[in-house]
Write a protein that holds these residues in place. Structure first.
Motif, mmCIF file in Angstrom:
data_model
loop_
_atom_site.group_PDB
_atom_site.id
_atom_site.type_symbol
_atom_site.label_atom_id
_atom_site.label_comp_id
_atom_site.label_asym_id
_atom_site.label_seq_id
_atom_site.Cartn_x
_atom_site.Cartn_y
_atom_site.Cartn_z
ATOM 1 N N ARG A 105 0.474 -0.983 -0.122
ATOM 2 C CA ARG A 105 0.101 0.301 -0.023
ATOM 3 C C ARG A 105 1.151 1.542 -0.158
ATOM 4 O O ARG A 105 1.998 0.937 0.454
ATOM 5 N N THR A 106 0.020 2.521 -0.492
ATOM 6 C CA THR A 106 0.895 3.622 -0.388
ATOM 7 C C THR A 106 0.227 4.456 0.766
ATOM 8 O O THR A 106 -0.378 4.144 1.724
ATOM 9 N N LEU A 107 1.227 5.191 0.792
ATOM 10 C CA LEU A 107 1.154 6.419 2.024
ATOM 11 C C LEU A 107 -0.476 7.045 2.567
ATOM 12 O O LEU A 107 -1.038 6.638 3.131
ATOM 13 N N ALA A 108 -1.247 7.096 1.079
ATOM 14 C CA ALA A 108 -2.487 7.297 0.141
ATOM 15 C C ALA A 108 -3.797 6.082 1.389
ATOM 16 O O ALA A 108 -4.862 6.943 1.682
ATOM 17 N N ASP A 109 -3.416 5.398 1.815
ATOM 18 C CA ASP A 109 -3.796 4.751 1.681
ATOM 19 C C ASP A 109 -4.092 4.641 3.662
ATOM 20 O O ASP A 109 -4.880 3.217 4.183
ATOM 21 N N VAL A 110 -3.212 5.197 4.684
ATOM 22 C CA VAL A 110 -3.274 5.328 5.931
ATOM 23 C C VAL A 110 -4.382 6.014 5.878
ATOM 24 O O VAL A 110 -4.478 7.248 6.144
ATOM 25 N N ARG A 111 -5.147 5.672 6.934
ATOM 26 C CA ARG A 111 -6.641 6.102 7.096
ATOM 27 C C ARG A 111 -7.356 4.966 8.537
ATOM 28 O O ARG A 111 -6.612 4.397 8.605
ATOM 29 N N ARG A 112 -8.251 5.656 9.297
ATOM 30 C CA ARG A 112 -8.541 5.170 10.378
ATOM 31 C C ARG A 112 -9.535 3.781 9.873
ATOM 32 O O ARG A 112 -9.563 2.915 10.560
ATOM 33 N N GLN A 113 -10.168 3.367 8.320
ATOM 34 C CA GLN A 113 -10.322 2.297 8.327
ATOM 35 C C GLN A 113 -9.477 1.041 7.935
ATOM 36 O O GLN A 113 -9.378 0.479 8.651
ATOM 37 N N THR A 114 -8.463 1.458 6.953
ATOM 38 C CA THR A 114 -7.621 0.665 6.746
ATOM 39 C C THR A 114 -7.062 0.384 8.482
ATOM 40 O O THR A 114 -6.379 -0.664 8.818
ATOM 41 N N CYS A 115 -6.720 1.269 9.388
ATOM 42 C CA CYS A 115 -6.332 1.130 10.802
ATOM 43 C C CYS A 115 -6.526 -0.145 11.337
ATOM 44 O O CYS A 115 -6.258 -0.928 12.143
ATOM 45 N N THR A 116 -7.808 -0.227 11.172
ATOM 46 C CA THR A 116 -9.116 -0.884 11.769
ATOM 47 C C THR A 116 -9.104 -1.827 11.523
ATOM 48 O O THR A 116 -9.363 -2.930 11.934
ATOM 49 N N GLN A 117 -8.682 -2.098 9.801
ATOM 50 C CA GLN A 117 -8.889 -3.519 9.839
ATOM 51 C C GLN A 117 -7.265 -4.368 10.006
ATOM 52 O O GLN A 117 -7.427 -5.221 9.779
ATOM 53 N N TYR A 118 -6.413 -4.239 9.997
ATOM 54 C CA TYR A 118 -4.893 -3.840 10.037
ATOM 55 C C TYR A 118 -4.941 -4.458 11.594
ATOM 56 O O TYR A 118 -4.901 -6.134 11.429
ATOM 57 N N ALA A 119 -5.713 -3.465 12.093
ATOM 58 C CA ALA A 119 -5.883 -4.409 13.828
ATOM 59 C C ALA A 119 -7.118 -5.616 13.894
ATOM 60 O O ALA A 119 -6.665 -6.634 14.433
ATOM 61 N N GLU A 120 -8.004 -5.211 12.939
ATOM 62 C CA GLU A 120 -8.511 -6.505 12.899
ATOM 63 C C GLU A 120 -8.410 -7.999 12.334
ATOM 64 O O GLU A 120 -8.304 -9.094 13.606
ATOM 65 N N VAL A 121 -7.499 -8.278 11.504
ATOM 66 C CA VAL A 121 -7.192 -8.430 10.532
ATOM 67 C C VAL A 121 -5.689 -9.651 11.931
ATOM 68 O O VAL A 121 -5.518 -10.903 12.377
ATOM 69 N N ARG A 122 -4.954 -8.749 12.656
ATOM 70 C CA ARG A 122 -4.134 -8.942 13.406
ATOM 71 C C ARG A 122 -3.889 -9.690 14.958
ATOM 72 O O ARG A 122 -3.867 -10.790 15.748
ATOM 73 N N ARG A 123 -5.586 -8.960 15.237
ATOM 74 C CA ARG A 123 -6.167 -10.009 16.616
ATOM 75 C C ARG A 123 -6.902 -11.568 15.805
ATOM 76 O O ARG A 123 -7.048 -12.513 16.671
ATOM 77 N N SER A 124 -7.556 -11.559 14.662
ATOM 78 C CA SER A 124 -7.529 -12.751 14.258
ATOM 79 C C SER A 124 -6.407 -13.397 14.034
ATOM 80 O O SER A 124 -6.434 -15.315 14.206
ATOM 81 N N ASP A 125 -5.205 -13.318 14.216
ATOM 82 C CA ASP A 125 -3.936 -13.945 14.329
ATOM 83 C C ASP A 125 -3.601 -14.496 15.476
ATOM 84 O O ASP A 125 -2.855 -14.756 15.626
ATOM 85 N N GLY A 126 -4.381 -14.025 16.552
ATOM 86 C CA GLY A 126 -4.451 -14.269 18.230
ATOM 87 C C GLY A 126 -3.272 -13.117 18.410
ATOM 88 O O GLY A 126 -2.644 -13.374 19.686
ATOM 89 N N VAL A 127 -2.866 -11.915 17.710
ATOM 90 C CA VAL A 127 -2.161 -10.990 18.769
ATOM 91 C C VAL A 127 -2.900 -9.955 19.147
ATOM 92 O O VAL A 127 -3.941 -10.237 18.901
ATOM 93 N N GLY A 128 -2.045 -9.269 20.795
ATOM 94 C CA GLY A 128 -2.887 -8.819 21.052
ATOM 95 C C GLY A 128 -2.603 -7.431 21.144
ATOM 96 O O GLY A 128 -2.292 -7.131 20.456
#
Length: 185
Positions: A105-128
């Motif tokens: 991705r590029t810096l233009a993709d850094v938004r609240r929505q993508t940060c939330t998606q990142y957190a959800e993906v990491r949580r599904s991987d079992g990360v705190g």
């Protein structure tokens, strides 16, 4: 018109000074020894990967957010800033997952929505959540470093982090401390 040069590649060289064949890296008419024998192909491939990453030059003259790769921003941060701090190994560990997820991705993709998606993906991987916060903080640090060293960027993307979980720790009360001291004597 001259032929285009070949990319860096491995070659198994049987040299007179070596008893066994060894892997070398060929690139632009020069050789670099890998130190790996014929049976250590994996080690030679790792040496080739290191060589290629050393040769890569991050484009730094770009100002448009949609043209600046997050992988490049993190690479600059790890190459230039990480060696100056004591926790460089920890910082490198915190950048592994963001590079995997954000790298294309590029810096233009850094938004609240993508940060939330990142957190959800990491949580599904079992990360705190604390680890996710550290990873996003490292991403934010990389963006700010890039802005200060190679900017100014027209806008600095804001990295949204999840809310920190409440701590389960508490301070010991006076009577508990006294009991621990008495028990230790």
């Amino acid at each position: 018109m001259p032929r285009p040069s070949k990319p860096a590649r491995l070659y198994l060289r049987k040299d007179k000074r070596d008893a066994e064949p060894t892997w070398v890296i060929l690139h632009r008419g020069k050789e670099r020894r890998t130190g790996c024998g014929a049976e250590d192909r994996a080690g030679a491939e790792a040496a080739l990967a290191d060589y290629i990453s050393e040769q890569y030059e991050v484009p730094t003259g770009i100002r448009r957010l949609d043209q600046i790769s997050i992988a490049d921003v993190i690479t600059v941060y790890l190459r230039e800033h990480a060696p100056t701090i004591q926790e460089s190994a920890w910082l490198a560990d915190m950048c592994i997952a963001p590079i995997k997820w954000w790298g294309g991705r590029t810096l233009a993709d850094v938004r609240r929505q993508t940060c939330t998606q990142y957190a959800e993906v990491r949580r599904s991987d079992g990360v705190g959540d604390r680890t996710i916060i550290h990873e996003l903080t490292a991403l934010s640090g990389a963006i700010n470093y890039y802005h200060s060293e190679y900017g100014p960027l027209p806008a600095v993307p804001v990295v949204t982090k999840p809310k920190a979980p409440e701590t389960t720790r508490r301070a010991l009360e006076r009577a508990e401390v006294a009991a621990l001291l008495a028990a230790s004597l």
